[in-house]
Design a protein around this motif. Structure first.
Motif, PDB file in Angstrom:
ATOM      1  N   LYS A 111      43.100 -19.087   7.609  1.00 47.38           N
ATOM      2  CA  LYS A 111      43.230 -18.515   8.957  1.00 47.38           C
ATOM      3  C   LYS A 111      42.804 -19.562   9.989  1.00 47.38           C
ATOM      4  O   LYS A 111      43.479 -19.765  10.999  1.00 47.38           O
ATOM      5  CB  LYS A 111      42.368 -17.259   9.081  1.00 47.38           C
ATOM      6  CG  LYS A 111      42.399 -16.639  10.455  1.00 47.38           C
ATOM      7  CD  LYS A 111      41.482 -15.429  10.543  1.00 47.38           C
ATOM      8  CE  LYS A 111      41.457 -14.861  11.943  1.00 47.38           C
ATOM      9  NZ  LYS A 111      40.465 -13.798  12.068  1.00 47.38           N
ATOM     10  N   GLU A 115      45.164 -21.433  12.860  1.00 47.50           N
ATOM     11  CA  GLU A 115      44.843 -21.465  14.288  1.00 47.50           C
ATOM     12  C   GLU A 115      44.809 -22.892  14.812  1.00 47.50           C
ATOM     13  O   GLU A 115      45.320 -23.183  15.899  1.00 47.50           O
ATOM     14  CB  GLU A 115      43.511 -20.744  14.538  1.00 47.50           C
ATOM     15  CG  GLU A 115      43.619 -19.242  14.329  1.00 47.50           C
ATOM     16  CD  GLU A 115      42.273 -18.529  14.276  1.00 47.50           C
ATOM     17  OE1 GLU A 115      41.226 -19.200  14.044  1.00 47.50           O
ATOM     18  OE2 GLU A 115      42.259 -17.301  14.448  1.00 47.50           O
ATOM     19  N   ARG A 138      42.510  -7.490   0.468  1.00 52.87           N
ATOM     20  CA  ARG A 138      43.661  -7.343   1.364  1.00 52.87           C
ATOM     21  C   ARG A 138      43.283  -7.408   2.846  1.00 52.87           C
ATOM     22  O   ARG A 138      44.075  -7.823   3.662  1.00 52.87           O
ATOM     23  CB  ARG A 138      44.455  -6.097   0.996  1.00 52.87           C
ATOM     24  CG  ARG A 138      44.099  -4.822   1.654  1.00 52.87           C
ATOM     25  CD  ARG A 138      44.995  -3.653   1.208  1.00 52.87           C
ATOM     26  NE  ARG A 138      44.147  -2.543   0.853  1.00 52.87           N
ATOM     27  CZ  ARG A 138      43.801  -2.200  -0.369  1.00 52.87           C
ATOM     28  NH1 ARG A 138      44.276  -2.857  -1.382  1.00 52.87           N
ATOM     29  NH2 ARG A 138      42.983  -1.222  -0.586  1.00 52.87           N
ATOM     30  N   ARG A 139      42.066  -6.995   3.197  1.00 50.35           N
ATOM     31  CA  ARG A 139      41.684  -7.026   4.609  1.00 50.35           C
ATOM     32  C   ARG A 139      41.652  -8.467   5.127  1.00 50.35           C
ATOM     33  O   ARG A 139      42.169  -8.758   6.202  1.00 50.35           O
ATOM     34  CB  ARG A 139      40.332  -6.341   4.814  1.00 50.35           C
ATOM     35  CG  ARG A 139      40.198  -5.856   6.242  1.00 50.35           C
ATOM     36  CD  ARG A 139      39.179  -4.754   6.400  1.00 50.35           C
ATOM     37  NE  ARG A 139      37.971  -5.337   6.953  1.00 50.35           N
ATOM     38  CZ  ARG A 139      36.756  -5.070   6.533  1.00 50.35           C
ATOM     39  NH1 ARG A 139      36.544  -4.220   5.578  1.00 50.35           N
ATOM     40  NH2 ARG A 139      35.725  -5.654   7.087  1.00 50.35           N
ATOM     41  N   ASN A 140      41.050  -9.362   4.358  1.00 52.69           N
ATOM     42  CA  ASN A 140      41.028 -10.771   4.759  1.00 52.69           C
ATOM     43  C   ASN A 140      42.434 -11.360   4.774  1.00 52.69           C
ATOM     44  O   ASN A 140      42.770 -12.159   5.635  1.00 52.69           O
ATOM     45  CB  ASN A 140      40.140 -11.585   3.819  1.00 52.69           C
ATOM     46  CG  ASN A 140      38.684 -11.281   4.026  1.00 52.69           C
ATOM     47  OD1 ASN A 140      38.223 -10.201   3.678  1.00 52.69           O
ATOM     48  ND2 ASN A 140      37.960 -12.207   4.592  1.00 52.69           N
ATOM     49  N   GLU A 142      45.185  -9.697   5.411  1.00 55.85           N
ATOM     50  CA  GLU A 142      45.843  -9.158   6.608  1.00 55.85           C
ATOM     51  C   GLU A 142      45.420  -9.912   7.869  1.00 55.85           C
ATOM     52  O   GLU A 142      46.247 -10.173   8.744  1.00 55.85           O
ATOM     53  CB  GLU A 142      45.525  -7.672   6.766  1.00 55.85           C
ATOM     54  CG  GLU A 142      46.256  -6.786   5.782  1.00 55.85           C
ATOM     55  CD  GLU A 142      45.798  -5.335   5.848  1.00 55.85           C
ATOM     56  OE1 GLU A 142      45.065  -4.963   6.795  1.00 55.85           O
ATOM     57  OE2 GLU A 142      46.167  -4.568   4.951  1.00 55.85           O
ATOM     58  N   GLU A 143      44.136 -10.273   7.956  1.00 53.81           N
ATOM     59  CA  GLU A 143      43.650 -11.029   9.116  1.00 53.81           C
ATOM     60  C   GLU A 143      44.361 -12.369   9.227  1.00 53.81           C
ATOM     61  O   GLU A 143      44.726 -12.803  10.312  1.00 53.81           O
ATOM     62  CB  GLU A 143      42.142 -11.246   9.023  1.00 53.81           C
ATOM     63  CG  GLU A 143      41.324 -10.011   9.314  1.00 53.81           C
ATOM     64  CD  GLU A 143      39.826 -10.269   9.170  1.00 53.81           C
ATOM     65  OE1 GLU A 143      39.405 -11.447   9.211  1.00 53.81           O
ATOM     66  OE2 GLU A 143      39.083  -9.280   9.009  1.00 53.81           O
ATOM     67  N   THR A 144      44.565 -13.009   8.107  1.00 55.83           N
ATOM     68  CA  THR A 144      45.279 -14.290   8.112  1.00 55.83           C
ATOM     69  C   THR A 144      46.749 -14.075   8.437  1.00 55.83           C
ATOM     70  O   THR A 144      47.342 -14.826   9.211  1.00 55.83           O
ATOM     71  CB  THR A 144      45.115 -15.004   6.754  1.00 55.83           C
ATOM     72  OG1 THR A 144      43.735 -15.120   6.455  1.00 55.83           O
ATOM     73  CG2 THR A 144      45.752 -16.373   6.784  1.00 55.83           C
ATOM     74  N   PHE A 145      47.328 -13.036   7.875  1.00 57.37           N
ATOM     75  CA  PHE A 145      48.730 -12.712   8.124  1.00 57.37           C
ATOM     76  C   PHE A 145      48.984 -12.494   9.625  1.00 57.37           C
ATOM     77  O   PHE A 145      50.042 -12.856  10.138  1.00 57.37           O
ATOM     78  CB  PHE A 145      49.123 -11.466   7.327  1.00 57.37           C
ATOM     79  CG  PHE A 145      50.568 -11.098   7.426  1.00 57.37           C
ATOM     80  CD1 PHE A 145      51.524 -11.781   6.700  1.00 57.37           C
ATOM     81  CD2 PHE A 145      50.981 -10.055   8.250  1.00 57.37           C
ATOM     82  CE1 PHE A 145      52.866 -11.444   6.784  1.00 57.37           C
ATOM     83  CE2 PHE A 145      52.318  -9.711   8.345  1.00 57.37           C
ATOM     84  CZ  PHE A 145      53.254 -10.411   7.611  1.00 57.37           C
ATOM     85  N   ASP A 146      47.999 -11.931  10.313  1.00 61.28           N
ATOM     86  CA  ASP A 146      48.141 -11.665  11.748  1.00 61.28           C
ATOM     87  C   ASP A 146      48.244 -12.936  12.587  1.00 61.28           C
ATOM     88  O   ASP A 146      48.817 -12.909  13.677  1.00 61.28           O
ATOM     89  CB  ASP A 146      46.967 -10.819  12.246  1.00 61.28           C
ATOM     90  CG  ASP A 146      47.025  -9.387  11.738  1.00 61.28           C
ATOM     91  OD1 ASP A 146      48.106  -8.944  11.295  1.00 61.28           O
ATOM     92  OD2 ASP A 146      45.969  -8.717  11.773  1.00 61.28           O
ATOM     93  N   VAL A 147      47.687 -14.050  12.100  1.00 61.92           N
ATOM     94  CA  VAL A 147      47.726 -15.292  12.885  1.00 61.92           C
ATOM     95  C   VAL A 147      48.659 -16.347  12.296  1.00 61.92           C
ATOM     96  O   VAL A 147      48.943 -17.344  12.943  1.00 61.92           O
ATOM     97  CB  VAL A 147      46.309 -15.917  13.061  1.00 61.92           C
ATOM     98  CG1 VAL A 147      45.405 -14.969  13.831  1.00 61.92           C
ATOM     99  CG2 VAL A 147      45.713 -16.314  11.750  1.00 61.92           C
ATOM    100  N   GLU A 149      52.304 -17.033  11.006  1.00 64.09           N
ATOM    101  CA  GLU A 149      53.689 -16.557  10.922  1.00 64.09           C
ATOM    102  C   GLU A 149      54.384 -17.007   9.652  1.00 64.09           C
ATOM    103  O   GLU A 149      55.348 -16.384   9.219  1.00 64.09           O
ATOM    104  CB  GLU A 149      54.493 -17.067  12.125  1.00 64.09           C
ATOM    105  CG  GLU A 149      54.034 -16.539  13.451  1.00 64.09           C
ATOM    106  CD  GLU A 149      54.802 -17.171  14.608  1.00 64.09           C
ATOM    107  OE1 GLU A 149      55.817 -17.845  14.353  1.00 64.09           O
ATOM    108  OE2 GLU A 149      54.370 -16.991  15.759  1.00 64.09           O
TER     109      GLU A 149
END
Length: 167
Positions: A111, A115, A138-140, A142-147, A149
């Protein structure tokens, strides 16, 4: 040997029977994932390089990557680098069959790289990961997936993501 506790002399001598072979199998899934990603890079017919250091990329294509190298203090080796006329793509691959703290740390690290890489023109960070281990992290993820592409899995590669990404 006389009590038949050891069933295979070769395995015993090489350490498998006594548990010494586990380190040899440690990153087998990771190497298999690298081989799989490479096969899809070949299918996409792109120019790629395997295991390339950040400093090699900077020298080869005259690009400043200090934003992701802590101003040149850290060395990073990418699993693959794809060069297109418009961009340089660095690719990290991994596959996790089981969960654990390693996955959370990997997701956090990638992540941060995502950035930092977003600030560099004509430079893209790609992460290809998969495996059942992500269920517990999965939460971590998802956080990476959000930033990030350009985060993909095996299904994405099967569906031709590299052909569209690198064109």
């Amino acid at each position: 040997l006389s009590n038949h506790i050891i069933s295979n002399l070769y395995d015993y001598v090489t350490g498998v029977e006594v548990g010494l072979g586990s380190n040899g199998r440690k990153n087998r899934g990771g190497h298999q994932m690298e081989n799989l990603v490479e096969s899809y890079l070949k299918k996409a017919r792109v120019e790629y390089y395997k295991e390339m250091y950040l400093t090699e990329i900077e020298q080869k294509w005259n690009i400043d990557l200090s934003a992701i190298s802590a101003e040149g203090t850290s060395t990073k080796r990418w699993d693959f680098v794809v060069k297109t006329p418009s961009s340089i793509y660095v690719i990290e691959t991994n596959f996790y069959t089981s969960g654990g703290s390693k996955l959370n740390e990997t997701a956090r690290s990638y992540k941060m790289i995502a950035e930092e890489a977003s600030q560099i023109p004509k430079f893209k960070f790609v992460w290809v990961t998969d495996g059942g281990g992500w269920t517990s992290a999965r939460r971590n993820l998802e956080e990476t997936f959000d930033v990030l592409e350009t985060m993909y899995n095996i299904t994405d590669m099967e569906n031709g993501v590299f052909s569209s990404l690198f064109c």
